[in-house]
Design a protein around this motif. Structure first.
Motif, PDB file in Angstrom:
ATOM      1  N   ALA B 351      30.324  33.677  56.711  1.00  0.00           N
ATOM      2  CA  ALA B 351      29.566  34.180  55.566  1.00  0.00           C
ATOM      3  C   ALA B 351      30.317  33.868  54.275  1.00  0.00           C
ATOM      4  O   ALA B 351      29.727  33.486  53.263  1.00  0.00           O
ATOM      5  CB  ALA B 351      29.356  35.681  55.706  1.00  0.00           C
ATOM      6  N   ARG B 352      31.632  33.999  54.335  1.00  0.00           N
ATOM      7  CA  ARG B 352      32.432  33.719  53.155  1.00  0.00           C
ATOM      8  C   ARG B 352      32.303  32.260  52.739  1.00  0.00           C
ATOM      9  O   ARG B 352      32.267  31.934  51.545  1.00  0.00           O
ATOM     10  CB  ARG B 352      33.899  34.059  53.442  1.00  0.00           C
ATOM     11  CG  ARG B 352      34.759  33.996  52.208  1.00  0.00           C
ATOM     12  CD  ARG B 352      36.223  33.888  52.561  1.00  0.00           C
ATOM     13  NE  ARG B 352      36.994  33.663  51.343  1.00  0.00           N
ATOM     14  CZ  ARG B 352      37.546  34.639  50.635  1.00  0.00           C
ATOM     15  NH1 ARG B 352      37.427  35.881  51.037  1.00  0.00           N
ATOM     16  NH2 ARG B 352      38.196  34.358  49.542  1.00  0.00           N
ATOM     17  N   ALA B 353      32.233  31.387  53.761  1.00  0.00           N
ATOM     18  CA  ALA B 353      32.091  29.963  53.463  1.00  0.00           C
ATOM     19  C   ALA B 353      30.819  29.711  52.662  1.00  0.00           C
ATOM     20  O   ALA B 353      30.761  28.810  51.827  1.00  0.00           O
ATOM     21  CB  ALA B 353      32.066  29.150  54.753  1.00  0.00           C
ATOM     22  N   ALA B 354      29.786  30.508  52.938  1.00  0.00           N
ATOM     23  CA  ALA B 354      28.549  30.348  52.185  1.00  0.00           C
ATOM     24  C   ALA B 354      28.679  30.955  50.795  1.00  0.00           C
ATOM     25  O   ALA B 354      28.051  30.497  49.838  1.00  0.00           O
ATOM     26  CB  ALA B 354      27.398  31.006  52.939  1.00  0.00           C
ATOM     27  N   ASN B 355      29.511  31.982  50.667  1.00  0.00           N
ATOM     28  CA  ASN B 355      29.583  32.742  49.420  1.00  0.00           C
ATOM     29  C   ASN B 355      30.637  32.255  48.433  1.00  0.00           C
ATOM     30  O   ASN B 355      30.479  32.427  47.233  1.00  0.00           O
ATOM     31  CB  ASN B 355      29.862  34.219  49.731  1.00  0.00           C
ATOM     32  CG  ASN B 355      28.600  34.939  50.197  1.00  0.00           C
ATOM     33  OD1 ASN B 355      27.503  34.573  49.771  1.00  0.00           O
ATOM     34  ND2 ASN B 355      28.752  35.902  51.071  1.00  0.00           N
ATOM     35  N   ALA B 356      31.749  31.723  48.933  1.00  0.00           N
ATOM     36  CA  ALA B 356      32.857  31.391  48.038  1.00  0.00           C
ATOM     37  C   ALA B 356      33.364  29.984  48.318  1.00  0.00           C
ATOM     38  O   ALA B 356      33.429  29.571  49.476  1.00  0.00           O
ATOM     39  CB  ALA B 356      33.996  32.393  48.223  1.00  0.00           C
ATOM     40  N   PRO B 357      33.716  29.238  47.286  1.00  0.00           N
ATOM     41  CA  PRO B 357      34.042  27.828  47.466  1.00  0.00           C
ATOM     42  C   PRO B 357      35.455  27.514  47.966  1.00  0.00           C
ATOM     43  O   PRO B 357      35.690  26.409  48.430  1.00  0.00           O
ATOM     44  CB  PRO B 357      33.837  27.243  46.065  1.00  0.00           C
ATOM     45  CG  PRO B 357      34.060  28.395  45.142  1.00  0.00           C
ATOM     46  CD  PRO B 357      33.664  29.625  45.872  1.00  0.00           C
ATOM     47  N   GLU B 358      36.430  28.461  47.889  1.00  0.00           N
ATOM     48  CA  GLU B 358      37.796  28.080  48.254  1.00  0.00           C
ATOM     49  C   GLU B 358      37.872  27.729  49.734  1.00  0.00           C
ATOM     50  O   GLU B 358      37.225  28.354  50.566  1.00  0.00           O
ATOM     51  CB  GLU B 358      38.800  29.216  47.988  1.00  0.00           C
ATOM     52  CG  GLU B 358      38.809  29.751  46.584  1.00  0.00           C
ATOM     53  CD  GLU B 358      37.940  30.988  46.465  1.00  0.00           C
ATOM     54  OE1 GLU B 358      37.084  31.169  47.350  1.00  0.00           O
ATOM     55  OE2 GLU B 358      38.121  31.758  45.512  1.00  0.00           O
ATOM     56  N   LEU B 359      38.726  26.742  50.040  1.00  0.00           N
ATOM     57  CA  LEU B 359      38.856  26.300  51.429  1.00  0.00           C
ATOM     58  C   LEU B 359      40.078  26.884  52.121  1.00  0.00           C
ATOM     59  O   LEU B 359      40.077  27.071  53.324  1.00  0.00           O
ATOM     60  CB  LEU B 359      38.920  24.777  51.491  1.00  0.00           C
ATOM     61  CG  LEU B 359      37.565  24.082  51.313  1.00  0.00           C
ATOM     62  CD1 LEU B 359      37.746  22.578  51.300  1.00  0.00           C
ATOM     63  CD2 LEU B 359      36.604  24.485  52.417  1.00  0.00           C
ATOM     64  N   TRP B 360      41.139  27.169  51.349  1.00  0.00           N
ATOM     65  CA  TRP B 360      42.377  27.587  52.018  1.00  0.00           C
ATOM     66  C   TRP B 360      42.229  28.851  52.866  1.00  0.00           C
ATOM     67  O   TRP B 360      42.856  28.951  53.925  1.00  0.00           O
ATOM     68  CB  TRP B 360      43.536  27.714  51.023  1.00  0.00           C
ATOM     69  CG  TRP B 360      43.335  28.792  49.974  1.00  0.00           C
ATOM     70  CD1 TRP B 360      42.835  28.615  48.732  1.00  0.00           C
ATOM     71  CD2 TRP B 360      43.614  30.185  50.098  1.00  0.00           C
ATOM     72  NE1 TRP B 360      42.770  29.801  48.071  1.00  0.00           N
ATOM     73  CE2 TRP B 360      43.252  30.785  48.885  1.00  0.00           C
ATOM     74  CE3 TRP B 360      44.142  30.979  51.127  1.00  0.00           C
ATOM     75  CZ2 TRP B 360      43.375  32.158  48.660  1.00  0.00           C
ATOM     76  CZ3 TRP B 360      44.267  32.353  50.904  1.00  0.00           C
ATOM     77  CH2 TRP B 360      43.891  32.924  49.682  1.00  0.00           C
ATOM     78  N   PRO B 361      41.376  29.821  52.464  1.00  0.00           N
ATOM     79  CA  PRO B 361      41.300  30.999  53.337  1.00  0.00           C
ATOM     80  C   PRO B 361      40.803  30.639  54.737  1.00  0.00           C
ATOM     81  O   PRO B 361      41.116  31.319  55.705  1.00  0.00           O
ATOM     82  CB  PRO B 361      40.285  31.903  52.633  1.00  0.00           C
ATOM     83  CG  PRO B 361      40.235  31.419  51.233  1.00  0.00           C
ATOM     84  CD  PRO B 361      40.496  29.959  51.305  1.00  0.00           C
ATOM     85  N   HIS B 362      40.060  29.531  54.824  1.00  0.00           N
ATOM     86  CA  HIS B 362      39.528  29.165  56.135  1.00  0.00           C
ATOM     87  C   HIS B 362      40.622  28.640  57.046  1.00  0.00           C
ATOM     88  O   HIS B 362      40.649  28.952  58.244  1.00  0.00           O
ATOM     89  CB  HIS B 362      38.416  28.137  55.964  1.00  0.00           C
ATOM     90  CG  HIS B 362      37.254  28.692  55.197  1.00  0.00           C
ATOM     91  ND1 HIS B 362      36.423  29.646  55.726  1.00  0.00           N
ATOM     92  CD2 HIS B 362      36.827  28.474  53.938  1.00  0.00           C
ATOM     93  CE1 HIS B 362      35.517  29.983  54.821  1.00  0.00           C
ATOM     94  NE2 HIS B 362      35.735  29.284  53.721  1.00  0.00           N
ATOM     95  N   ALA B 363      41.531  27.847  56.479  1.00  0.00           N
ATOM     96  CA  ALA B 363      42.669  27.376  57.278  1.00  0.00           C
ATOM     97  C   ALA B 363      43.440  28.579  57.805  1.00  0.00           C
ATOM     98  O   ALA B 363      43.792  28.668  58.991  1.00  0.00           O
ATOM     99  CB  ALA B 363      43.580  26.496  56.426  1.00  0.00           C
ATOM    100  N   LEU B 364      43.671  29.538  56.904  1.00  0.00           N
ATOM    101  CA  LEU B 364      44.382  30.748  57.275  1.00  0.00           C
ATOM    102  C   LEU B 364      43.640  31.496  58.380  1.00  0.00           C
ATOM    103  O   LEU B 364      44.226  31.960  59.360  1.00  0.00           O
ATOM    104  CB  LEU B 364      44.505  31.625  56.031  1.00  0.00           C
ATOM    105  CG  LEU B 364      45.621  32.641  56.000  1.00  0.00           C
ATOM    106  CD1 LEU B 364      46.961  31.927  55.986  1.00  0.00           C
ATOM    107  CD2 LEU B 364      45.478  33.540  54.775  1.00  0.00           C
ATOM    108  N   ALA B 365      42.318  31.589  58.208  1.00  0.00           N
ATOM    109  CA  ALA B 365      41.512  32.343  59.160  1.00  0.00           C
ATOM    110  C   ALA B 365      41.549  31.700  60.539  1.00  0.00           C
ATOM    111  O   ALA B 365      41.667  32.398  61.552  1.00  0.00           O
ATOM    112  CB  ALA B 365      40.073  32.434  58.677  1.00  0.00           C
TER     113      ALA B 365
END
Lengths: 308, 402
Positions: B351-365
């Motif tokens: 959901a965050r990927a749809a809502n916010a553009p930053e990519l680094w939190p995804h690597a962390l996740a």
């Protein structure tokens, strides 16, 4: 010094308050067929599982094929557990190859060897049958083949003969000898003495979680004195008085323990008294009797403990 | 260490995959979504709710001098009574002109604070109306408001002639994002709900076949568990590929308008989104299956496993509830919590990927979730070793003895 395939000392395993294994030690030389004998519930299976690292001992150490971490050696080990199990929907050949693959054997090699092993065991026709179609004895043989398909250095068999008919028992003995001749060490547990007597080069007798005897089969049998069976030419009640105290009449014969000094003096007296000899045999008691003696005595000694 | 571990795991996985896929039941399983149309309807309803939530954020803006605001407000109140709740136009917001009204109107479309569907400016008898693509009705509503306000102020016969212009908006809309976020969460939830429950029975099968002793003797339990997980995942992947292909080709079969509406579901991270979605599906699946595998391995009968399925579903729904709330309220503390709690994290992060553009939190996740897959599996294997194989770890006992 002879190299050891398996050694352990002071193994202890508690299940709750019960000490299922209570300080067992073992030393299995390489290239031998070694038997672990004991009555039901003696701790044989638990000991084997600890040696293999399936479960961890509460105390004690074990070295398997030179490693203190038995699991690291798992690719060089074959194991037939007491509770037999195979995937019922797998074909025999696949099941054997799967067990090989678990021990690091490539599937293709495993399949090829499986076919050969099945044919040698007289089960070549069943290679494409599913396990569920096999009889219990056949499934057990298939599982045994699965435990040797990767040509392990150490083969551990837990009660391998149970549930097999005599013909399959014979096949299994052949297979075990074949593995030994290939250079493998075989460690197996049983409570059927006949197999141990025929197969084992050394044995350990475990009862009540402890080792009660360690040595060769002959050494075990030597724990009991020789027994003689004497058939007089002219039978008479008086013979009983001349024989050792434990003599007992069986039909026209007498059975008794051979005296410490040998039987010759006794025979001279019998001949002089005119009883004559029409039959005489002297034999070691079987492993069966030795086992009962070893285990029985200890079991009696342990009894108050178990009742309490 | 690792290749050996992997090799063991792959051996187990391979057996499990063939054992699962090569059965008639798998076909039944593959087609089971047909039986889940009911679920689809429920999903559709929630989707509508999400859509409605999105529209509720949209506003109509009229930039008019203070003197005309009252008459516009009165006209809006009057006309609004015509609409049912579902067909209601977005709320009207009145602003006073400041300098260049045209620039002010255009700026509204770029604003993050509000989401303007249509904006009116200029004199009421010749207003200029800017509207977003797809907001034709909203534009006409503003024109009608202008006419009503004029008639109320002057004479019944007066007409207002409006000029319309459609504005192309570059940035994804907040409501579009919200819908995409909700959609991702729901998709991941639905697929994991259908698939991960399979893992519950996996170890029970081993135990009833008594193969577990062979496995446990040959390979580490962690490998066994991970292999079971991979095997189940393989069949899940087949399932997803099958239905994914169908669904991906669906827009071609749909009427053009509907397809256009779908492509309107814009996301903040851009074209990498499908990859993230797949990644989070994988993580969601692995995480939840790992839990079920562990729980299931401690159950000894089929009955116990069936009993387990209810708490498992409730657990899944709870995680979904958290994540879908996070999808709708990306800034809330619940969203942050849902992103951190490992079992809702994949859904919330999608959901965050749809809502916010930053990519680094995804690597962390991904790293965080992967870690938790490992932790869960290790705990499951430990519990199994202690509870079922009755083997404690020697080190801990030694420490206890000391």
């Amino acid at each position: 010094m002879q190299q050891l395939a398996v050694s352990a000392s002071g193994l202890v395993k508690r299940f709750g308050d019960r000490r299922a294994v209570d300080g067992v030690g073992i030393a299995v030389p390489k290239g031998l067929i070694y038997g672990v004998l004991g009555p039901n519930g003696a701790g044989k299976t638990t000991t084997l599982r600890m040696l293999l690292g399936i479960i961890e001992p509460d105390e004690g150490e074990r070295i398997l094929l030179g490693s203190r971490h038995p699991r690291d050696m798992s690719d060089q080990v074959g194991y037939l557990p007491e509770e037999r199990g195979l995937y019922p929907n797998m074909k025999c050949r696949e099941a054997i190859a799967f067990m090989g693959a678990l021990r690091g054997l490539p599937w293709a090699t495993g399949r090829k060897r499986a076919q050969a092993l099945l044919e040698n065991a007289g089960l070549g026709h069943a290679a494409d049958d599913k396990i569920r179609k096999l009889s219990k004895g056949m499934a057990q043989l298939v599982q045994l083949l699965g435990s040797v398909v990767h040509e392990p250095d150490l083969l551990v068999l837990d009660e391998p003969f149970s549930g097999l008919d005599p013909v399959n028992q014979e096949r299994l003995e052949l297979l075990i000898r074949g593995q030994r001749d290939r250079g493998a060490t075989i460690l197996f547990s049983t409570h059927v003495m006949a197999h141990a007597e025929r197969l084992c080069e050394r044995i350990s007798v475990i009862a009540g979680g402890r080792v009660r005897f360690e040595g060769t089969v002959d050494e075990a049998r030597a724990l009991l004195p020789l027994r003689a069976r004497y058939t007089p030419h002219h039978d008479a009640d008086a013979i009983g008085t001349m024989l050792p105290g434990d003599a007992a009449r069986e039909g026209g014969s007498w059975r008794f323990t051979v005296p410490d000094g040998g039987i010759e003096a006794l025979l001279v007296r019998l001949i002089d008294a005119g009883h004559g000899i029409s039959g005489l045999s002297i034999e070691r008691p079987g492993l069966h009797d030795a086992f009962v003696r070893i285990v029985g005595a200890e079991a009696l000694a342990d009894q108050p403990e178990t009742i309490a | 260490m690792m290749p050996r571990f992997l090799r063991h795991a792959l051996t187990i996985a391979r057996r499990d995959l063939t054992a699962t896929v090569m059965t008639p039941t798998f076909l039944l399983f593959l087609l089971s979504p047909l039986l889940m149309i009911g679920f689809g309807i429920i999903g559709g309803l929630s989707g509508q709710a999400a859509g409605a939530a999105g529209e509720a954020r949209q506003v109509l803006v009229a930039i008019v001098p203070a003197g005309q605001q009252d008459s516009l407000r009165a006209a809006d109140r009057e006309l609004r009574s015509v609409f049912s709740r579902d067909s209601a136009r977005p709320k009207l917001q009145l602003e006073a002109p400041q300098g260049d009204a045209a620039r002010q109107a255009r700026a509204l479309f770029d604003s993050d604070a509000i989401e303007a569907a249509a904006v009116l400016y200029g004199p009421l008898d010749h207003p200029m109306i800017l509207r977003r693509a797809g907001a034709e009705a909203e534009g006409r509503y503003l024109a009608a408001l202008a006419t009503q306000a004029l008639r109320a102020a002057h004479a019944p016969g007066v007409r207002s002639t409006a000029r319309f212009e459609t504005i192309a908006v570059q940035a994804p809309t907040v409501s579009g994002r919200g819908q995409a976020a909700y959609f991702s969460t729901f998709a991941i939830f639905l697929v994991t709900l259908m698939l991960s429950g399979q893992a519950v029975g996996a170890m029970a099968e081993e135990r009833s076949n008594k193969v577990i002793e062979i496995l446990a003797a040959a390979v580490p339990l962690e490998s066994v568990f991970f292999g079971k997980l991979l095997g189940a995942f393989g069949s899940a992947l087949l399932f997803v590929a099958f239905w994914g292909t169908l669904v991906a080709n669906l827009p071609k079969l749909m009427p053009a308008g509907m397809a256009g509406a779908l492509s309107d579901l814009s996301v903040a991270v851009g074209p990498i989104f499908p990859l993230l979605l797949i990644g989070y599906f994988v993580m969601a699946y692995l995480l939840q299956s790992a839990v079920f595998l562990g729980v299931g391995s401690l159950a000894s009968t089929q009955r116990e496993i069936q009993m387990l399925s209810l708490p498992i579903t409730i657990f899944q729904f709870a995680m979904f509830g958290m994540a879908s709330y996070a999808a709708g309220n990306p800034e809330s503390w619940v969203a942050t919590a849902a992103e951190i709690v490992p079992f809702s994290s994949p859904m919330a992060m999608a959901a965050r990927a749809a809502n916010a553009p930053e990519l680094w939190p995804h690597a962390l996740a991904f790293a965080w979730q992967g870690l938790w897959v490992a932790i869960t599996l290790t705990i499951a294997a430990r519990l199994f070793r202690r509870g079922v194989l009755k083997s404690g770890s020697p080190k801990r006992r030694k420490k206890a003895a000391v």
